[in-house]
Design a protein around this motif. Structure first.
Motif, PDB file in Angstrom:
ATOM      1  N   SER A 112      79.158  71.250 -21.421  1.00  0.00           N
ATOM      2  CA  SER A 112      79.034  72.559 -20.788  1.00  0.00           C
ATOM      3  C   SER A 112      80.327  72.955 -20.084  1.00  0.00           C
ATOM      4  CB  SER A 112      77.872  72.553 -19.782  1.00  0.00           C
ATOM      5  OG  SER A 112      77.682  73.823 -19.214  1.00  0.00           O
ATOM      6  N   VAL A 113      80.914  72.021 -19.336  1.00  0.00           N
ATOM      7  CA  VAL A 113      82.148  72.310 -18.599  1.00  0.00           C
ATOM      8  C   VAL A 113      83.315  72.577 -19.549  1.00  0.00           C
ATOM      9  CG1 VAL A 113      83.867  71.351 -17.024  1.00  0.00           C
ATOM     10  CG2 VAL A 113      81.452  71.022 -16.560  1.00  0.00           C
ATOM     11  N   VAL A 114      83.458  71.747 -20.591  1.00  0.00           N
ATOM     12  CA  VAL A 114      84.561  71.934 -21.541  1.00  0.00           C
ATOM     13  C   VAL A 114      84.391  73.241 -22.304  1.00  0.00           C
ATOM     14  CG1 VAL A 114      85.764  70.945 -23.529  1.00  0.00           C
ATOM     15  CG2 VAL A 114      84.900  69.440 -21.748  1.00  0.00           C
ATOM     16  N   VAL A 245      82.126  77.624  -8.867  1.00  0.00           N
ATOM     17  CA  VAL A 245      82.529  76.976  -7.612  1.00  0.00           C
ATOM     18  C   VAL A 245      81.301  76.481  -6.850  1.00  0.00           C
ATOM     19  CG1 VAL A 245      83.504  77.403  -5.327  1.00  0.00           C
ATOM     20  CG2 VAL A 245      84.697  78.230  -7.355  1.00  0.00           C
ATOM     21  N   ILE A 246      80.286  77.355  -6.720  1.00  0.00           N
ATOM     22  CA  ILE A 246      79.091  77.028  -5.946  1.00  0.00           C
ATOM     23  C   ILE A 246      78.296  75.880  -6.577  1.00  0.00           C
ATOM     24  CG2 ILE A 246      76.838  77.904  -5.173  1.00  0.00           C
ATOM     25  CD1 ILE A 246      78.222  80.667  -4.915  1.00  0.00           C
ATOM     26  N   CYS A 247      78.154  75.915  -7.915  1.00  0.00           N
ATOM     27  CA  CYS A 247      77.299  74.936  -8.593  1.00  0.00           C
ATOM     28  C   CYS A 247      77.967  73.580  -8.825  1.00  0.00           C
ATOM     29  CB  CYS A 247      76.819  75.501  -9.934  1.00  0.00           C
ATOM     30  SG  CYS A 247      75.683  76.895  -9.778  1.00  0.00           S
ATOM     31  N   VAL A 270      72.117  63.441  -0.735  1.00  0.00           N
ATOM     32  CA  VAL A 270      72.290  64.757  -1.369  1.00  0.00           C
ATOM     33  C   VAL A 270      72.407  64.690  -2.893  1.00  0.00           C
ATOM     34  CG1 VAL A 270      73.364  65.764   0.679  1.00  0.00           C
ATOM     35  CG2 VAL A 270      74.801  64.640  -1.035  1.00  0.00           C
ATOM     36  N   GLU A 271      72.392  63.476  -3.476  1.00  0.00           N
ATOM     37  CA  GLU A 271      72.682  63.342  -4.905  1.00  0.00           C
ATOM     38  C   GLU A 271      71.747  64.158  -5.793  1.00  0.00           C
ATOM     39  OE1 GLU A 271      71.940  59.812  -7.013  1.00  0.00           O
ATOM     40  OE2 GLU A 271      70.368  59.082  -5.706  1.00  0.00           O
ATOM     41  N   LYS A 272      70.436  64.135  -5.524  1.00  0.00           N
ATOM     42  CA  LYS A 272      69.476  64.849  -6.357  1.00  0.00           C
ATOM     43  C   LYS A 272      69.684  66.360  -6.291  1.00  0.00           C
ATOM     44  CE  LYS A 272      65.578  61.664  -6.715  1.00  0.00           C
ATOM     45  NZ  LYS A 272      65.850  60.451  -6.059  1.00  0.00           N
ATOM     46  N   TYR A 273      70.059  66.835  -5.119  1.00  0.00           N
ATOM     47  CA  TYR A 273      70.217  68.278  -4.912  1.00  0.00           C
ATOM     48  C   TYR A 273      71.494  68.812  -5.570  1.00  0.00           C
ATOM     49  CZ  TYR A 273      66.660  67.032  -1.523  1.00  0.00           C
ATOM     50  OH  TYR A 273      65.534  66.525  -0.936  1.00  0.00           O
ATOM     51  N   VAL A 274      72.589  68.041  -5.489  1.00  0.00           N
ATOM     52  CA  VAL A 274      73.833  68.500  -6.129  1.00  0.00           C
ATOM     53  C   VAL A 274      73.717  68.435  -7.647  1.00  0.00           C
ATOM     54  CG1 VAL A 274      75.295  67.919  -4.150  1.00  0.00           C
ATOM     55  CG2 VAL A 274      74.918  66.198  -5.926  1.00  0.00           C
ATOM     56  N   LEU A 275      72.936  67.467  -8.159  1.00  0.00           N
ATOM     57  CA  LEU A 275      72.705  67.393  -9.599  1.00  0.00           C
ATOM     58  C   LEU A 275      71.874  68.583 -10.064  1.00  0.00           C
ATOM     59  CD1 LEU A 275      72.923  65.937 -12.298  1.00  0.00           C
ATOM     60  CD2 LEU A 275      70.940  64.556 -11.661  1.00  0.00           C
ATOM     61  N   LEU A 277      71.786  71.460  -8.609  1.00  0.00           N
ATOM     62  CA  LEU A 277      72.659  72.624  -8.492  1.00  0.00           C
ATOM     63  C   LEU A 277      73.559  72.756  -9.719  1.00  0.00           C
ATOM     64  CD1 LEU A 277      73.278  74.870  -6.433  1.00  0.00           C
ATOM     65  CD2 LEU A 277      75.104  73.412  -5.520  1.00  0.00           C
ATOM     66  N   ALA A 278      74.085  71.624 -10.211  1.00  0.00           N
ATOM     67  CA  ALA A 278      74.901  71.639 -11.421  1.00  0.00           C
ATOM     68  C   ALA A 278      74.074  72.065 -12.628  1.00  0.00           C
ATOM     69  CB  ALA A 278      75.518  70.257 -11.661  1.00  0.00           C
ATOM     70  N   GLU A 279      72.820  71.647 -12.669  1.00  0.00           N
ATOM     71  CA  GLU A 279      71.932  72.022 -13.767  1.00  0.00           C
ATOM     72  C   GLU A 279      71.629  73.519 -13.735  1.00  0.00           C
ATOM     73  OE1 GLU A 279      69.513  71.821 -17.072  1.00  0.00           O
ATOM     74  OE2 GLU A 279      70.954  70.375 -16.305  1.00  0.00           O
TER      75      GLU A 279
END
Length: 305
Positions: A112-114, A245-247, A270-275, A277-279
């Motif tokens: 997704s990022v690439v 930037v936010i995600c 915070v690991e579950k929440y940042v993951l 957010l990326a999703e």
């Protein structure tokens, strides 16, 4: 090496909590995660279908958008797989299944990022050459898409084939107890570099469009529709950059802190929440890149009706 140990052994080594029962927090995270996954699957499937059935979308930029939707669709599947194998179920996983769970996530998020980077470069080329579509041939687009997935697969599968901590417990990560901290550092820095390149590319586009509009506003002869297109482009670029930037920034920073072995950083909280957010960025991608396109919206209506 500890190839015959259980997942619980490595979680205990990294001092990461491994629950044996469903807590309210676990249920809420899984419920929210599954909801996001379903929405991601449906929206990106709609985008892929629209690009396939509408011949007006058979151009390089739309092929890249279709590939981005495919990567985000894969991310939705990977995240759904995670939700069905998390919480108390984590302790029941074999080492192989645990690595599959993580590799699916790493591969899909990297793809997704690439893809986002490839689209940024393509948009930069078309804006600065004053073209609607890139002159890139279909063959080159297919090669580019192939390279994107090869890169994603390599980065996603590397830990399963050696870059782990099964033979060096002192190097184990806190967030991913079977991964080496050096891999997390490498993965986070790689994504942050891609992020930085995207910021530079989109900032360049933004400045160019603003200057172009300023120059053209001094002339009364330019077509109003062109101004509308420019304004729309500026808005799209702003949304893309803000969403990215936010995600993505929180997750990459947390991964980097864990990879660097920060003892005072409570990354597990915070690991579950940042993951998650990326999703969510996989959902935003479909909205920003597709739903702002009038032709795409009309194709959606035809499909849904």
């Amino acid at each position: 090496c500890f190839y015959n140990e259980t997942v619980g052994f490595f979680y205990n080594n990294s001092r990461k909590e491994l629950t044996t029962y469903w807590r309210t927090k676990d249920v809420l995270v899984v419920a929210l995660g599954l909801t996001v996954s379903v929405i991601v699957l449906l929206t990106n499937l709609l985008v892929i279908t629209a690009i396939i059935i509408n011949r007006r979308f058979h151009y390089p930029i739309y092929y890249l958008l279709g590939n981005l939707a495919a990567a985000d669709l894969f991310a939705g599947i990977a995240y759904m797989f995670l939700m069905f194998h998390t919480g108390p179920r984590t302790a029941e996983l074999s080492l192989k299944t645990w690595f599959i769970r993580q590799s699916l996530l790493d591969t899909s998020l990297t793809a997704s990022v690439v893809n986002l980077l490839a689209i940024a470069v393509e948009r930069h080329q078309t804006v600065f050459t004053m073209q609607l579509h890139s002159k890139m041939s279909n063959q080159r687009v297919m090669i580019l898409i192939f390279c994107i997935w090869v890169t994603a697969l390599l980065l996603g599968l590397i830990p399963s084939y050696g870059w782990h901590c099964l033979c060096a417990l002192e190097k184990c990560s806190s967030m991913a107890p079977l991964y080496s901290r050096s891999y997390l550092t490498f993965w986070a820095i790689s994504n942050l570099v891609i992020f930085l390149i995207m910021v530079v590319v989109y900032t360049h586009i933004f400045i160019y469009v603003k200057r172009k509009m300023t120059r053209m506003s001094k002339h009364t002869s330019f077509h109003p529709r062109y101004k509308e297109t420019m304004i729309s482009l500026v808005k799209t670029v702003t949304i893309i950059l803000s969403a990215f930037v936010i995600c993505w920034t929180p997750g990459q920073v947390v991964l980097l802190l864990d990879g660097l072995g920060c003892k005072s950083c409570n990354v597990l909280a915070v690991e579950k929440y940042v993951l998650l957010l990326a999703e969510i960025n996989s959902l935003i991608n479909a909205i920003v890149y597709s739903y702002r396109d009038n032709e795409m919206r009309s194709t959606f209506r035809r499909i849904l009706c």
